[in-house]
Scaffold this motif. Structure first.
Motif, PDB file in Angstrom:
ATOM      1  N   PHE A   2     -11.095 -32.839 -31.109  1.00  0.00           N
ATOM      2  CA  PHE A   2     -12.368 -32.491 -31.746  1.00  0.00           C
ATOM      3  C   PHE A   2     -12.722 -31.009 -31.588  1.00  0.00           C
ATOM      4  O   PHE A   2     -13.727 -30.552 -32.115  1.00  0.00           O
ATOM      5  CB  PHE A   2     -13.513 -33.350 -31.202  1.00  0.00           C
ATOM      6  N   GLY A   3     -11.885 -30.270 -30.871  1.00  0.00           N
ATOM      7  CA  GLY A   3     -12.167 -28.858 -30.680  1.00  0.00           C
ATOM      8  C   GLY A   3     -10.944 -28.116 -30.188  1.00  0.00           C
ATOM      9  O   GLY A   3      -9.946 -28.725 -29.774  1.00  0.00           O
ATOM     10  N   LYS A   4     -11.016 -26.788 -30.228  1.00  0.00           N
ATOM     11  CA  LYS A   4      -9.895 -25.976 -29.782  1.00  0.00           C
ATOM     12  C   LYS A   4     -10.389 -24.633 -29.259  1.00  0.00           C
ATOM     13  O   LYS A   4     -11.508 -24.194 -29.556  1.00  0.00           O
ATOM     14  CB  LYS A   4      -8.907 -25.739 -30.918  1.00  0.00           C
ATOM     15  N   LYS A   5      -9.534 -23.984 -28.479  1.00  0.00           N
ATOM     16  CA  LYS A   5      -9.806 -22.631 -28.002  1.00  0.00           C
ATOM     17  C   LYS A   5      -8.496 -21.851 -27.973  1.00  0.00           C
ATOM     18  O   LYS A   5      -7.454 -22.383 -27.596  1.00  0.00           O
ATOM     19  CB  LYS A   5     -10.415 -22.648 -26.601  1.00  0.00           C
ATOM     20  N   ARG A   6      -8.563 -20.602 -28.381  1.00  0.00           N
ATOM     21  CA  ARG A   6      -7.482 -19.637 -28.149  1.00  0.00           C
ATOM     22  C   ARG A   6      -8.074 -18.531 -27.284  1.00  0.00           C
ATOM     23  O   ARG A   6      -9.126 -17.981 -27.599  1.00  0.00           O
ATOM     24  CB  ARG A   6      -6.971 -19.074 -29.476  1.00  0.00           C
ATOM     25  N   ILE A   7      -7.392 -18.234 -26.186  1.00  0.00           N
ATOM     26  CA  ILE A   7      -7.891 -17.212 -25.267  1.00  0.00           C
ATOM     27  C   ILE A   7      -6.748 -16.277 -24.912  1.00  0.00           C
ATOM     28  O   ILE A   7      -5.684 -16.729 -24.480  1.00  0.00           O
ATOM     29  CB  ILE A   7      -8.545 -17.865 -24.024  1.00  0.00           C
ATOM     30  N   GLU A   8      -6.946 -14.974 -25.121  1.00  0.00           N
ATOM     31  CA  GLU A   8      -5.894 -13.970 -25.000  1.00  0.00           C
ATOM     32  C   GLU A   8      -6.162 -13.063 -23.809  1.00  0.00           C
ATOM     33  O   GLU A   8      -7.160 -12.337 -23.765  1.00  0.00           O
ATOM     34  CB  GLU A   8      -5.820 -13.157 -26.298  1.00  0.00           C
ATOM     35  N   PHE A   9      -5.217 -13.089 -22.846  1.00  0.00           N
ATOM     36  CA  PHE A   9      -5.405 -12.401 -21.575  1.00  0.00           C
ATOM     37  C   PHE A   9      -4.629 -11.100 -21.433  1.00  0.00           C
ATOM     38  O   PHE A   9      -4.902 -10.323 -20.520  1.00  0.00           O
ATOM     39  CB  PHE A   9      -4.966 -13.313 -20.417  1.00  0.00           C
ATOM     40  N   TYR A  10      -3.648 -10.862 -22.273  1.00  0.00           N
ATOM     41  CA  TYR A  10      -2.647  -9.836 -21.979  1.00  0.00           C
ATOM     42  C   TYR A  10      -3.259  -8.452 -21.781  1.00  0.00           C
ATOM     43  O   TYR A  10      -2.899  -7.738 -20.856  1.00  0.00           O
ATOM     44  CB  TYR A  10      -1.594  -9.792 -23.088  1.00  0.00           C
ATOM     45  N   ASN A  11      -4.177  -8.050 -22.639  1.00  0.00           N
ATOM     46  CA  ASN A  11      -4.750  -6.706 -22.544  1.00  0.00           C
ATOM     47  C   ASN A  11      -5.837  -6.594 -21.487  1.00  0.00           C
ATOM     48  O   ASN A  11      -6.001  -5.545 -20.862  1.00  0.00           O
ATOM     49  CB  ASN A  11      -5.310  -6.275 -23.902  1.00  0.00           C
ATOM     50  N   ASN A  12      -6.608  -7.678 -21.290  1.00  0.00           N
ATOM     51  CA  ASN A  12      -7.672  -7.655 -20.292  1.00  0.00           C
ATOM     52  C   ASN A  12      -7.854  -9.067 -19.735  1.00  0.00           C
ATOM     53  O   ASN A  12      -8.580  -9.869 -20.306  1.00  0.00           O
ATOM     54  CB  ASN A  12      -8.985  -7.151 -20.902  1.00  0.00           C
ATOM     55  N   PRO A  13      -7.187  -9.398 -18.633  1.00  0.00           N
ATOM     56  CA  PRO A  13      -7.251 -10.767 -18.107  1.00  0.00           C
ATOM     57  C   PRO A  13      -8.636 -11.182 -17.627  1.00  0.00           C
ATOM     58  O   PRO A  13      -8.945 -12.367 -17.609  1.00  0.00           O
ATOM     59  CB  PRO A  13      -6.252 -10.756 -16.948  1.00  0.00           C
ATOM     60  N   LEU A  14      -9.495 -10.218 -17.242  1.00  0.00           N
ATOM     61  CA  LEU A  14     -10.828 -10.566 -16.756  1.00  0.00           C
ATOM     62  C   LEU A  14     -11.829 -10.742 -17.895  1.00  0.00           C
ATOM     63  O   LEU A  14     -12.755 -11.547 -17.797  1.00  0.00           O
ATOM     64  CB  LEU A  14     -11.345  -9.509 -15.783  1.00  0.00           C
ATOM     65  N   VAL A  15     -11.655  -9.977 -18.951  1.00  0.00           N
ATOM     66  CA  VAL A  15     -12.542 -10.050 -20.118  1.00  0.00           C
ATOM     67  C   VAL A  15     -11.659 -10.291 -21.355  1.00  0.00           C
ATOM     68  O   VAL A  15     -11.343  -9.364 -22.098  1.00  0.00           O
ATOM     69  CB  VAL A  15     -13.382  -8.772 -20.281  1.00  0.00           C
ATOM     70  N   PRO A  16     -11.243 -11.533 -21.559  1.00  0.00           N
ATOM     71  CA  PRO A  16     -10.290 -11.821 -22.629  1.00  0.00           C
ATOM     72  C   PRO A  16     -10.962 -12.014 -23.987  1.00  0.00           C
ATOM     73  O   PRO A  16     -12.116 -12.430 -24.080  1.00  0.00           O
ATOM     74  CB  PRO A  16      -9.653 -13.137 -22.167  1.00  0.00           C
ATOM     75  N   THR A  17     -10.227 -11.700 -25.018  1.00  0.00           N
ATOM     76  CA  THR A  17     -10.627 -12.087 -26.367  1.00  0.00           C
ATOM     77  C   THR A  17     -10.437 -13.602 -26.500  1.00  0.00           C
ATOM     78  O   THR A  17      -9.423 -14.142 -26.056  1.00  0.00           O
ATOM     79  CB  THR A  17      -9.761 -11.362 -27.412  1.00  0.00           C
ATOM     80  N   PHE A  18     -11.428 -14.293 -27.075  1.00  0.00           N
ATOM     81  CA  PHE A  18     -11.272 -15.742 -27.210  1.00  0.00           C
ATOM     82  C   PHE A  18     -12.161 -16.272 -28.323  1.00  0.00           C
ATOM     83  O   PHE A  18     -13.081 -15.606 -28.796  1.00  0.00           O
ATOM     84  CB  PHE A  18     -11.619 -16.451 -25.894  1.00  0.00           C
ATOM     85  N   GLU A  19     -11.862 -17.515 -28.725  1.00  0.00           N
ATOM     86  CA  GLU A  19     -12.751 -18.240 -29.636  1.00  0.00           C
ATOM     87  C   GLU A  19     -12.655 -19.730 -29.345  1.00  0.00           C
ATOM     88  O   GLU A  19     -11.565 -20.277 -29.211  1.00  0.00           O
ATOM     89  CB  GLU A  19     -12.409 -17.994 -31.099  1.00  0.00           C
TER      90      GLU A  19
END
Length: 243
Positions: A69-86
């Protein structure tokens, strides 16, 4: 003809990591209502690595029938503490996320599918943490937390389009089932807000430094769009816990 064929194989070989890429780690968490103990959802994690670093994770959220019923993509490579995500909930269209470019962070969210996106770009004071970046914060500051040090940072909340002072604090070292574990408390570091915002409680495996249990407000709502307070217990393959 031969030259064209060899060129095609060379191109396909260079693109091969983009097709059929396999996660390095796969595990899941089981979320139950903190008051009733009733099952509410499960989250299924796939962790992908690049050059030995955690590159990104894909997470699927499933109900008690196994339906996603839901999903998340979370990207750590460039900034593991403040990741790009949705994060997206397919049931009502709830969406929240962030796009990180250097010090700049664009926070955005919408509560329902038909709502317009609300957004704001900020440059948080450092140290800053967001979403799953907290897990990396714990790992990066493990030695300090292990010797009972309280650590503060700015926590970014897309749904509030703002960041807040938070702190993580040592509780104890104890057993969690059959594992040696570190118990931590995460809370808003503000006298007024502390009265209305409940703390989060987390348990980490001392050997692997992986999270074993989470208690607190979930980033997933119930089917009516209301906030959930949950206990999430994580289940890893035996090989992961033996690393």
């Amino acid at each position: 003809m031969l030259r064209n064929t060899l060129f095609l194989f060379t191109v396909l070989a260079s693109l091969s990591p983009l097709f059929g890429e396999k996660p390095k780690y796969v595990y899941f968490g089981k979320a139950t209502d903190l008051k009733t103990g009733k099952f509410v959802y499960s989250d299924h994690h796939k962790e992908f690595f690049r050059n030995g670093k955690h590159d990104y994770s894909d997470i699927e959220y499933k109900d008690n029938t196994g339906k996603v019923f839901g999903k998340k993509r979370i990207e750590f490579y460039n900034n593991p503490l403040v990741p790009t995500f949705e994060t997206e909930d397919f049931r009502d269209g709830y969406t929240e996320g962030a796009v990180v470019k250097g010090r700049s962070v664009r926070l955005y969210f919408k509560r329902k599918k038909e709502d317009p996106i609300e957004e704001k770009t900020i440059e948080p004071n450092l140290p800053a943490v967001m979403d799953g970046g907290f897990d990396h914060f714990v790992k990066e500051n493990w030695d300090e937390l292990y010797v009972e040090k309280r650590m503060g940072f700015r926590f970014l909340a897309p749904v509030q389009l703002d960041d807040y002072k938070f702190a993580v604090d040592f509780i104890k070292k104890d057993k969690w089932k059959d594992r040696d574990a570190l118990y931590l408390k995460l809370e808003v570091d503000n006298f007024v807000l502390k009265r209305v915002v409940n703390p989060f409680f987390l348990v980490y495996d001392i050997k692997t430094r992986r999270i074993l249990q989470f208690e607190g407000l979930s980033n997933i709502n119930d089917e009516n769009g209301k906030s959930l307070r949950v206990k999430i217990t994580y289940d890893y393959p035996k090989s992961v816990l033996e690393e």
